[in-house]
Design a protein around this motif. Structure first.
Motif, PDB file in Angstrom:
ATOM      1  N   THR A   1      55.468  37.987  49.135  1.00  0.00           N
ATOM      2  CA  THR A   1      54.689  37.368  48.069  1.00  0.00           C
ATOM      3  C   THR A   1      54.651  35.860  48.270  1.00  0.00           C
ATOM      4  O   THR A   1      55.694  35.213  48.399  1.00  0.00           O
ATOM      5  CB  THR A   1      55.296  37.691  46.693  1.00  0.00           C
ATOM      6  OG1 THR A   1      55.314  39.104  46.526  1.00  0.00           O
ATOM      7  CG2 THR A   1      54.473  37.071  45.578  1.00  0.00           C
TER       8      THR A   1
ATOM      9  N   THR B   1      43.276  36.421  47.782  1.00  0.00           N
ATOM     10  CA  THR B   1      44.172  37.334  47.068  1.00  0.00           C
ATOM     11  C   THR B   1      43.451  38.368  46.205  1.00  0.00           C
ATOM     12  O   THR B   1      44.101  39.194  45.561  1.00  0.00           O
ATOM     13  CB  THR B   1      45.151  36.542  46.186  1.00  0.00           C
ATOM     14  OG1 THR B   1      44.401  35.619  45.370  1.00  0.00           O
ATOM     15  CG2 THR B   1      46.136  35.767  47.033  1.00  0.00           C
TER      16      THR B   1
ATOM     17  N   ILE C   1      46.324  33.708  52.826  1.00  0.00           N
ATOM     18  CA  ILE C   1      47.065  34.474  51.829  1.00  0.00           C
ATOM     19  C   ILE C   1      46.183  35.621  51.355  1.00  0.00           C
ATOM     20  O   ILE C   1      45.205  35.426  50.631  1.00  0.00           O
ATOM     21  CB  ILE C   1      47.477  33.578  50.642  1.00  0.00           C
ATOM     22  CG1 ILE C   1      48.239  32.348  51.147  1.00  0.00           C
ATOM     23  CG2 ILE C   1      48.327  34.368  49.657  1.00  0.00           C
ATOM     24  CD1 ILE C   1      48.477  31.302  50.077  1.00  0.00           C
TER      25      ILE C   1
ATOM     26  N   ILE D   1      42.854  31.076  50.568  1.00  0.00           N
ATOM     27  CA  ILE D   1      43.255  32.016  49.517  1.00  0.00           C
ATOM     28  C   ILE D   1      42.295  33.195  49.519  1.00  0.00           C
ATOM     29  O   ILE D   1      41.084  33.025  49.370  1.00  0.00           O
ATOM     30  CB  ILE D   1      43.240  31.332  48.138  1.00  0.00           C
ATOM     31  CG1 ILE D   1      44.112  30.073  48.151  1.00  0.00           C
ATOM     32  CG2 ILE D   1      43.715  32.298  47.050  1.00  0.00           C
ATOM     33  CD1 ILE D   1      43.971  29.225  46.896  1.00  0.00           C
TER      34      ILE D   1
ATOM     35  N   ALA E   1      53.665  31.887  47.245  1.00  0.00           N
ATOM     36  CA  ALA E   1      53.510  30.987  46.100  1.00  0.00           C
ATOM     37  C   ALA E   1      53.437  29.560  46.627  1.00  0.00           C
ATOM     38  O   ALA E   1      54.200  29.174  47.533  1.00  0.00           O
ATOM     39  CB  ALA E   1      54.678  31.129  45.128  1.00  0.00           C
TER      40      ALA E   1
ATOM     41  N   LEU F   1      50.739  33.182  42.488  1.00  0.00           N
ATOM     42  CA  LEU F   1      50.436  32.198  43.530  1.00  0.00           C
ATOM     43  C   LEU F   1      50.693  30.757  43.087  1.00  0.00           C
ATOM     44  O   LEU F   1      50.968  29.895  43.918  1.00  0.00           O
ATOM     45  CB  LEU F   1      48.982  32.363  43.976  1.00  0.00           C
ATOM     46  CG  LEU F   1      48.553  31.578  45.210  1.00  0.00           C
ATOM     47  CD1 LEU F   1      49.377  31.986  46.426  1.00  0.00           C
ATOM     48  CD2 LEU F   1      47.065  31.798  45.486  1.00  0.00           C
TER      49      LEU F   1
END
Length: 456
Positions: free
Chosen positions: A108, A138, A9, A136, A110, A274
């Protein structure tokens, strides 16, 4: 529901590097990025590359001189060239990822739980993904303090928005005296803006060596920047095409009318959309993803890299994070955050400020028998060639072993020279080797001959 061996991500340096490495091993890998304007990550789109492009062009503009209108015209062209550069780099990064076999999804992400990710696409449709491993990456997002009227002002920008501003501000107010704020202060002063910096603390760049901080403050002030310490912007309002900032200082209060306000008050981990809590991921007190030395989160099959993990916010740290994660899942696990060695950094002022290791005060506090070396740049032939004689070099040395404990370079090309110090520190090379080394001439690195000859 699509299933992947790896879901990454964020298209930042760590994410894209790891994605390519995993895909090249034949592993099914998805790379999720919420915006097609951020392929390649923060660095190439809204941070390192475009800001240093501005820095380089600002110095050239200062050398050219001319009226404010001349400078404004040059600035407008630079902004357009910057856009072209970032667009080219974005496309190159996208092509490289796809070419390596990575599936790039623009939407996006999540968490739904510790294995499932919901992707919401720009058109509004959603898709559920399953990841055996999740990473992760981001990054961070600018923090805007709760100052009355600041968020509502048409003339207030974060660093990302500032680099899209097409009109050169004649008067610029910068809220925050940290590294980002000081870099932009240097750029816009060179472009021709009148710059005022407001910082809440009394100490100027307090994390730096005291002598070097004093040299930076003296030079920036002499260059025309107004630096207000122990001050705060209390309110902002828009009036007659300007931003009016109310500033509280030690001497009282004043109002400053400016064409633009840069909010440079730090960055925060980008986690709002997230929902890591749904996966059971623990966060630090500062809101970053909590990781161990191998960058594994509290959930064993989820890792975090780059700014979102709460470490040093540099793209090369994100790159090294990808190496650490790769070592954990594809290698022997020997590479960790604990053994990456000394971490250098550069602040792209004019001249640039670069550092690695401890300050003199930190070394003394740690109990070392400290020796130091100092060199003014006016004594360096290459500095005279460059017409860049401002600044100094300072080294901090262990008096017992001769090993280098820290280096502080406020001089032209310091961002290149500092890497020699990192190499010496990581390899345990004493300062005498750098002192007696043969360097090409005329170069800035040959100043190390004279710097280390002055150890006392």
């Amino acid at each position: 529901m699509k299933e992947y061996g790896n879901i990454i991500i964020g298209f930042g340096k760590g994410g894209k590097t790891l994605a390519g490495a995993l895909a090249s091993k034949g592993e099914k890998t998805a790379l999720i990025e919420r915006s097609d304007k951020m392929y390649g990550g923060t660095c190439i789109n809204v941070a390192c590359i475009p800001s240093k492009f501005l820095e380089n062009n600002a110095r050239m503009s200062a050398a050219e001189g001319g009226s404010f209108q001349d400078k404004a015209d040059r600035y407008r062209k630079v902004i357009e060239e910057k856009r072209q550069l970032t667009a080219e780099l974005r496309q190159k990064n996208y092509n490289k990822a796809v070419g390596a076999g990575v599936e790039v999804l623009t939407g996006t992400a999540a968490f739904l739980d510790d294995h499932r990710i919901l992707v919401t696409y720009p058109e509004g449709n959603t898709e559920e993904l399953y990841g055996k491993r999740i990473f992760i990456n981001t990054g961070g997002t600018p923090f805007v303090p709760p100052i009355t009227g600041l968020k509502e002002s048409r003339y207030a920008y974060t660093s990302e928005g500032m680099m899209e501003l097409e009109e050169l501000p004649e008067k610029l107010l910068i809220i925050g005296g940290g590294y980002i704020g000081l870099e932009f202060a240097s750029y816009y002063t060179n472009f021709g803006s009148q710059v005022t910096i407001v910082q809440d603390g009394e100490a100027f760049i307090p994390r730096e060596d005291e002598e070097v901080s004093a040299a930076v403050l003296e030079h920036m002030t002499a260059a025309g920047m107004r630096i207000l310490r122990k001050a705060a912007v209390t309110a902002v309002r828009d009036e007659n095409g300007k931003a009016i900032a109310s500033i509280k200082t030690e001497g009282g209060e004043e109002e400053l009318s400016v064409d633009a306000i840069l909010v440079a008050t730090g960055r925060r981990p980008n986690l709002a959309e997230l929902h890591p809590e749904r996966a059971g991921i623990e966060l630090t007190q500062r809101g970053a993803v909590k990781t161990d030395e191998g960058l594994r989160t509290s959930v064993p099959h989820i890792w975090a890299m780059g700014d979102v993990a709460g470490g040093l916010q540099f793209t090369y740290i994100s790159l090294d994070d990808s190496r650490i994660v790769k070592s954990q899942i594809l290698g022997d696990g020997s590479r960790t955050t604990a053994n990456r060695g000394a971490v250098p950094y550069s602040v792209f002022l004019d001249p640039p400020l670069s550092r690695v290791g401890m300050t003199e005060a930190e070394a003394r506090k740690a109990g070392y028998e400290v020796k130091t070396a100092r060199l003014q740049m006016a004594a360096v032939p290459k500095a005279r060639v460059l017409k860049a004689t401002a600044g100094m070099m300072k080294a901090v040395i262990d008096g017992k072993t001769g090993l280098i404990l820290g280096a502080h370079l406020y001089c032209a090309e310091s961002y290149e020279i500092i890497n020699l110090f990192k190499l010496a520190m990581d390899a345990g090379i004493p300062y005498t080797v750098l002192r007696d080394n043969i360097y090409t001439h005329p170069t800035m690195s040959e100043a190390l001959n004279d710097l280390f000859a002055a150890v006392n």
